[in-house]
Design a protein around this motif. Structure first.
Motif, PDB file in Angstrom:
ATOM      1  N   THR A   1       0.867  -1.164   0.000  1.00  0.00           N
ATOM      2  CA  THR A   1       0.000   0.000   0.000  1.00  0.00           C
ATOM      3  C   THR A   1       0.914   1.226   0.000  1.00  0.00           C
ATOM      4  N   PRO A   2       0.349   2.442  -0.100  1.00  0.00           N
ATOM      5  CA  PRO A   2       1.244   3.608  -0.142  1.00  0.00           C
ATOM      6  C   PRO A   2       2.241   3.690   1.008  1.00  0.00           C
ATOM      7  N   ARG A   3       1.865   3.253   2.217  1.00  0.00           N
ATOM      8  CA  ARG A   3       2.774   3.399   3.360  1.00  0.00           C
ATOM      9  C   ARG A   3       3.175   2.080   3.999  1.00  0.00           C
ATOM     10  N   LEU A   4       2.553   0.988   3.607  1.00  0.00           N
ATOM     11  CA  LEU A   4       2.729  -0.277   4.316  1.00  0.00           C
ATOM     12  C   LEU A   4       3.079  -1.405   3.367  1.00  0.00           C
ATOM     13  N   THR A   5       3.668  -2.457   3.938  1.00  0.00           N
ATOM     14  CA  THR A   5       3.813  -3.733   3.245  1.00  0.00           C
ATOM     15  C   THR A   5       3.212  -4.804   4.135  1.00  0.00           C
ATOM     16  N   LEU A   6       2.315  -5.599   3.568  1.00  0.00           N
ATOM     17  CA  LEU A   6       1.716  -6.721   4.296  1.00  0.00           C
ATOM     18  C   LEU A   6       2.358  -8.000   3.779  1.00  0.00           C
ATOM     19  N   ARG A   7       2.838  -8.817   4.695  1.00  0.00           N
ATOM     20  CA  ARG A   7       3.554 -10.041   4.329  1.00  0.00           C
ATOM     21  C   ARG A   7       3.207 -11.133   5.330  1.00  0.00           C
ATOM     22  N   THR A   8       3.749 -12.348   5.087  1.00  0.00           N
ATOM     23  CA  THR A   8       3.569 -13.404   6.057  1.00  0.00           C
ATOM     24  C   THR A   8       4.379 -13.129   7.323  1.00  0.00           C
ATOM     25  N   PHE A   9       3.938 -13.687   8.430  1.00  0.00           N
ATOM     26  CA  PHE A   9       4.714 -13.592   9.659  1.00  0.00           C
ATOM     27  C   PHE A   9       5.933 -14.504   9.578  1.00  0.00           C
ATOM     28  N   ARG A  10       6.975 -14.160  10.346  1.00  0.00           N
ATOM     29  CA  ARG A  10       8.227 -14.902  10.370  1.00  0.00           C
ATOM     30  C   ARG A  10       8.639 -15.157  11.815  1.00  0.00           C
ATOM     31  N   ALA A  11       9.477 -16.160  11.991  1.00  0.00           N
ATOM     32  CA  ALA A  11       9.955 -16.476  13.337  1.00  0.00           C
ATOM     33  C   ALA A  11      10.658 -15.283  13.970  1.00  0.00           C
ATOM     34  N   ALA A  12      11.338 -14.484  13.148  1.00  0.00           N
ATOM     35  CA  ALA A  12      12.060 -13.321  13.669  1.00  0.00           C
ATOM     36  C   ALA A  12      11.134 -12.230  14.184  1.00  0.00           C
ATOM     37  N   ASP A  13       9.820 -12.372  13.946  1.00  0.00           N
ATOM     38  CA  ASP A  13       8.862 -11.358  14.399  1.00  0.00           C
ATOM     39  C   ASP A  13       8.478 -11.517  15.866  1.00  0.00           C
ATOM     40  N   VAL A  14       8.919 -12.599  16.517  1.00  0.00           N
ATOM     41  CA  VAL A  14       8.481 -12.874  17.893  1.00  0.00           C
ATOM     42  C   VAL A  14       8.696 -11.684  18.829  1.00  0.00           C
ATOM     43  N   PRO A  15       9.881 -11.061  18.885  1.00  0.00           N
ATOM     44  CA  PRO A  15      10.052  -9.933  19.816  1.00  0.00           C
ATOM     45  C   PRO A  15       9.077  -8.782  19.559  1.00  0.00           C
TER      46      PRO A  15
END
Length: 351
Positions: free
Chosen positions: A12-26
């Motif tokens: 989108t103009p300001r965002l990127t939507l993607r799959t979640f990743r293991a590195a996203d835990v924190p």
């Protein structure tokens, strides 16, 4: 954790939507672990730790319509459609319109499937902020029911909502379009004073063919009449902010003999650089292709206006080269313009 959507992103103009990743835990722990966030999420416990986030990720790996919301590479929230639409956003990101922006993108993708059912959602009675987001997305209230909140360990009243395919189509169809931050509608004679103020300054007018600077109100009124909505190519729509203030214009030329029409747009100078043109045109262009049997859309910009080229490339237009442009009200001689085209086949391949 594996996910078959690893290569899929929604921009989108300001965002990127993607799959979640293991590195996203924190980042998940930091965002959902904030009680001011978790108290609005029925199934989320509090306190919320890494083990909860890891379970969350394992659950998401089995769901095809769950997206991590990121901005400038950082995770700021999540949005899902399973049996209903739900989302969360880190408290530091509240009030910026990000949930609405992500919601428009995710719902567009949902209803692109002709077999997708209507959507439901809801919010706790005391979460007016979420109610505002859902109303902007087109959801309508259908009733009330009690809902248990794990973070608060109690049952609270909630409001249920529904978004029908018909309502979404209405919001995303010409001549009335809704985007996260704007509304498009046909221009009227009453818009002339405001439109002449926006368009009649040299920085805006010099990038148009037919607008002078200054722009007399009577001329602006005639310009509006010439581009009135006629249910065929050859019209201009006003761009309004969510407060109803006119802030710009988006238009489509008549089609040529090859079925190609040109798009044009401008917004108030004080709003440049905020992604509003990209946001508006990401709704306008699909609506145009749905409404009219056009082969392609053209656009051009003065070679000294590279920012417009950035917008066009984001929208999927291909650069075809430079050519001599038309004489304009502010330029005495034709000057070079950069020419772009978006073929219908290329547009449809991106869906």
């Amino acid at each position: 954790m594996t996910d078959r959507r690893d290569e899929i992103e929604i921009k989108t103009p300001r965002l990127t939507l993607r799959t979640f990743r293991a590195a996203d835990v924190p980042a998940i722990v930091e965002g959902i672990g904030d009680f001011e966030v978790s108290k609005w999420l029925a199934p989320v416990p509090h306190p919320y730790g890494p083990a909860d986030a890891e379970w969350y990720l394992e659950t998401l790996a089995r769901q095809p319509n769950y997206w991590a919301i990121t901005r400038k590479g950082a995770l700021i929230g999540g949005m899902a459609i399973d049996d209903s639409l739900g989302y969360w956003l880190a408290r530091s990101e509240w009030g910026q319109g990000y949930a609405t922006e992500a919601g428009f993108a995710v719902i567009d993708r949902w209803f692109a499937n002709p077999e997708a059912p209507d959507l439901t959602s809801g919010h706790f009675d005391d979460n007016a902020r979420s109610g505002g987001v859902l109303c902007k997305l087109g959801f309508e209230y259908t009733g009330r029911k009690p809902m248990f909140c794990r973070a608060r360990d109690a049952e609270f009243p909630s409001r249920r909502m529904t978004l029908s395919r018909a309502k979404w189509h209405e919001m995303r169809s010409l001549p009335h379009l809704t985007t996260p931050r704007c509304v498009l509608r046909p221009l009227t004679a009453e818009d002339a004073p405001r439109l002449s103020e926006i368009g009649g300054i040299p920085e805006v007018a010099r990038n148009t063919v037919s607008i002078p600077a200054p722009w007399p109100v009577d001329e602006a009124r005639d310009w509006i009449a010439a581009g009135r909505w006629k249910e065929r190519p050859g019209f201009r729509l006003g761009i309004l902010d969510r407060n109803g203030q006119l802030i710009g214009m988006a238009g489509l030329s008549p089609a040529d003999q090859d079925g190609i029409a040109s798009v044009a747009y401008f917004v108030e100078k004080s709003l440049w650089g905020r992604g509003l043109v990209t946001e508006v045109m990401e709704a306008f262009i699909p609506a145009v292709f749905r409404a009219f049997p056009l082969k392609a859309l053209d656009a051009d910009h003065d070679t000294d206006n590279p920012a417009s080229g950035v917008v066009l490339r984001k929208l999927g237009f291909d650069y075809l080269g430079d050519r001599l442009g038309a004489r304009t009200r502010l330029r005495l001689e034709p000057e070079p313009v950069s020419h772009y085209r978006l073929e219908r086949s290329r547009f449809e391949a991106r869906l």
